[in-house]
Design a protein around this motif. Structure first.
Motif, PDB file in Angstrom:
ATOM      1  N   PRO A   1       5.069  -3.202   5.637  1.00  9.02           N
ATOM      2  CA  PRO A   1       4.409  -1.921   5.957  1.00  9.02           C
ATOM      3  C   PRO A   1       4.012  -1.118   4.727  1.00  9.02           C
ATOM      4  O   PRO A   1       2.928  -0.528   4.690  1.00  9.02           O
ATOM      5  N   TYR A   2       4.876  -1.079   3.722  1.00  6.66           N
ATOM      6  CA  TYR A   2       4.549  -0.302   2.522  1.00  6.66           C
ATOM      7  C   TYR A   2       3.313  -0.860   1.816  1.00  6.66           C
ATOM      8  O   TYR A   2       2.532  -0.110   1.226  1.00  6.66           O
ATOM      9  N   CYS A   3       3.126  -2.169   1.873  1.00  2.00           N
ATOM     10  CA  CYS A   3       1.940  -2.776   1.257  1.00  2.00           C
ATOM     11  C   CYS A   3       0.676  -2.303   1.965  1.00  2.00           C
ATOM     12  O   CYS A   3      -0.325  -1.979   1.324  1.00  2.00           O
TER      13      CYS A   3
ATOM     14  N   ASP B  61      10.279  -8.174  -3.211  1.00  2.00           N
ATOM     15  CA  ASP B  61       9.774  -7.473  -4.392  1.00  2.00           C
ATOM     16  C   ASP B  61       8.407  -6.842  -4.143  1.00  2.00           C
ATOM     17  O   ASP B  61       7.793  -6.290  -5.064  1.00  2.00           O
ATOM     18  N   CYS B  62       7.916  -6.973  -2.918  1.00  2.00           N
ATOM     19  CA  CYS B  62       6.656  -6.337  -2.539  1.00  2.00           C
ATOM     20  C   CYS B  62       6.961  -4.990  -1.859  1.00  2.00           C
ATOM     21  O   CYS B  62       7.963  -4.875  -1.146  1.00  2.00           O
ATOM     22  N   PRO B  63       6.117  -3.997  -2.081  1.00  2.00           N
ATOM     23  CA  PRO B  63       4.909  -4.026  -2.911  1.00  2.00           C
ATOM     24  C   PRO B  63       5.254  -4.006  -4.397  1.00  2.00           C
ATOM     25  O   PRO B  63       6.267  -3.458  -4.806  1.00  2.00           O
ATOM     26  N   ALA B  64       4.367  -4.609  -5.171  1.00  2.00           N
ATOM     27  CA  ALA B  64       4.502  -4.583  -6.623  1.00  2.00           C
ATOM     28  C   ALA B  64       3.146  -4.223  -7.221  1.00  2.00           C
ATOM     29  O   ALA B  64       2.109  -4.622  -6.697  1.00  2.00           O
TER      30      ALA B  64
ATOM     31  N   LEU C 182       7.119   5.216  -5.384  1.00  2.64           N
ATOM     32  CA  LEU C 182       5.898   5.875  -4.921  1.00  2.64           C
ATOM     33  C   LEU C 182       6.122   6.814  -3.734  1.00  2.64           C
ATOM     34  O   LEU C 182       5.177   7.469  -3.287  1.00  2.64           O
ATOM     35  N   GLY C 183       7.369   6.857  -3.217  1.00  4.39           N
ATOM     36  CA  GLY C 183       7.652   7.815  -2.156  1.00  4.39           C
ATOM     37  C   GLY C 183       8.130   7.234  -0.845  1.00  4.39           C
ATOM     38  O   GLY C 183       8.360   7.970   0.117  1.00  4.39           O
ATOM     39  N   GLU C 184       8.250   5.900  -0.747  1.00  9.62           N
ATOM     40  CA  GLU C 184       8.690   5.237   0.486  1.00  9.62           C
ATOM     41  C   GLU C 184       7.861   5.707   1.684  1.00  9.62           C
ATOM     42  O   GLU C 184       6.640   5.559   1.670  1.00  9.62           O
ATOM     43  N   ASN C 185       8.516   6.273   2.703  1.00  9.31           N
ATOM     44  CA  ASN C 185       7.765   6.696   3.890  1.00  9.31           C
ATOM     45  C   ASN C 185       6.808   7.843   3.595  1.00  9.31           C
ATOM     46  O   ASN C 185       5.965   8.178   4.431  1.00  9.31           O
ATOM     47  N   ARG C 186       6.946   8.433   2.431  1.00  4.72           N
ATOM     48  CA  ARG C 186       6.097   9.563   2.052  1.00  4.72           C
ATOM     49  C   ARG C 186       4.974   9.129   1.115  1.00  4.72           C
ATOM     50  O   ARG C 186       4.332   9.967   0.481  1.00  4.72           O
ATOM     51  N   ILE C 187       4.763   7.832   0.969  1.00  5.99           N
ATOM     52  CA  ILE C 187       3.696   7.337   0.103  1.00  5.99           C
ATOM     53  C   ILE C 187       2.356   7.910   0.556  1.00  5.99           C
ATOM     54  O   ILE C 187       2.030   7.888   1.742  1.00  5.99           O
ATOM     55  N   SER C 188       1.611   8.431  -0.389  1.00  8.02           N
ATOM     56  CA  SER C 188       0.280   8.979  -0.096  1.00  8.02           C
ATOM     57  C   SER C 188      -0.581   8.793  -1.336  1.00  8.02           C
ATOM     58  O   SER C 188      -0.095   8.401  -2.398  1.00  8.02           O
ATOM     59  N   GLU C 189      -1.872   9.082  -1.183  1.00  6.67           N
ATOM     60  CA  GLU C 189      -2.747   9.041  -2.357  1.00  6.67           C
ATOM     61  C   GLU C 189      -2.201   9.960  -3.447  1.00  6.67           C
ATOM     62  O   GLU C 189      -2.211   9.627  -4.633  1.00  6.67           O
ATOM     63  N   GLY C 190      -1.714  11.123  -3.019  1.00  4.63           N
ATOM     64  CA  GLY C 190      -1.199  12.096  -3.976  1.00  4.63           C
ATOM     65  C   GLY C 190       0.039  11.611  -4.704  1.00  4.63           C
ATOM     66  O   GLY C 190       0.175  11.806  -5.912  1.00  4.63           O
ATOM     67  N   SER C 191       0.954  10.986  -3.981  1.00  5.35           N
ATOM     68  CA  SER C 191       2.195  10.527  -4.625  1.00  5.35           C
ATOM     69  C   SER C 191       1.909   9.403  -5.618  1.00  5.35           C
ATOM     70  O   SER C 191       2.513   9.343  -6.694  1.00  5.35           O
ATOM     71  N   ILE C 192       0.967   8.525  -5.275  1.00  2.46           N
ATOM     72  CA  ILE C 192       0.590   7.450  -6.205  1.00  2.46           C
ATOM     73  C   ILE C 192      -0.124   8.047  -7.421  1.00  2.46           C
ATOM     74  O   ILE C 192       0.150   7.672  -8.564  1.00  2.46           O
ATOM     75  N   GLU C 193      -1.033   8.982  -7.149  1.00  3.81           N
ATOM     76  CA  GLU C 193      -1.753   9.636  -8.250  1.00  3.81           C
ATOM     77  C   GLU C 193      -0.775  10.302  -9.215  1.00  3.81           C
ATOM     78  O   GLU C 193      -0.928  10.218 -10.437  1.00  3.81           O
TER      79      GLU C 193
END
Length: 245
Positions: free
Chosen positions: A119-121, A156-159, A179-190
């Protein structure tokens, strides 16, 4: 008391040498000169876009405006020279040398090693599409992990691997937590990439932290409400106990 104004008592003591000479009051021209020096050193116009400079053209000294206009045009030309991408491309192992090692000089190549069922991928893939449009001078690539590296573990995914000038500059293995787990967003990656100097951001904090704080507050309120409900239930049981005793 206003600056530079003294009392009669101070003037008397200053005449007989008991007090030092009062400081010279700067003239209006001297004050303005100091202000101009500060403004020129701060360069407040350097962060304005070319369009914003045009909007305030009438309020600026002609020489100052022309200086910043030429500077901004030069910066835009430099940006225009950089390679532009804007999409996420899927590659195979055979494409790796061409797409990664032979990428243009000084370009960050961001590679997402994924497995479809993770799911995270899938979440990162969605974010990468818009990030690629925003950071068009960065090259975004995705490749199934086991097609890139034999026996790469699904755990080891996502990598994310970041290359620059054919060299690995960042390795983020099993990076969902980063990157934030369930909170991953464009903003958190940025935000995370900006901390790693992959690009610059206007974000003042990691959006994932804001969501995490909100979740903690919600959990706390929920817990407080649950405790309150338990207290009310206990009180009600006690009332019934004594009422029907």
């Amino acid at each position: 008391m206003a600056y530079g104004v003294t009392t009669e008592w101070e003037d008397i003591h200053r005449k007989i040498g008991n007090l030092p000479e009062k400081p010279k009051v700067p003239t209006q021209d001297e004050i303005m000169s100091q202000v101009i020096d500060v403004v020129e050193q701060a360069e407040p116009l350097k962060y304005l876009s070319h369009d914003q400079l045009l909007e305030i053209q009438d309020d600026l000294d002609e020489d100052i405006f022309e200086k910043y206009r030429k500077q901004r045009i030069k910066e835009l030309k430099e940006v225009a020279k950089k390679p532009r991408f804007g999409t996420v491309i899927e590659i195979s192992k055979q494409d790796f040398i061409q797409e990664v090692n032979d990428a243009p000089k000084d370009v960050f190549v961001i590679i997402h090693l994924y497995q479809d069922y993770v799911p995270y991928c899938r979440l990162i893939d969605k974010c990468m599409i818009n990030l690629a449009r925003k950071f068009i001078n960065h090259k975004f690539i995705r490749i199934q992990a086991t097609r890139c590296i034999e026996n790469f573990r699904d755990s080891d995914c996502p990598a994310i691997i970041v290359y620059k000038n054919s060299e690995v500059v960042h390795q983020m293995i099993s990076c969902a937590g980063l990157l934030g787990e369930n909170r991953i967003s464009e903003g958190s990656i940025e935000w995370v990439f900006a901390q790693k100097k992959i690009w610059e951001t206007d974000l003042e904090e990691n959006p994932a932290e804001g969501v995490r704080k909100k979740d903690r507050d919600d959990e706390r309120r929920s817990s407080d409400k649950s405790d309150s409900d338990d207290d009310r239930e206990y009180s009600s049981n006690q009332i019934r106990k004594y009422k029907f005793r």
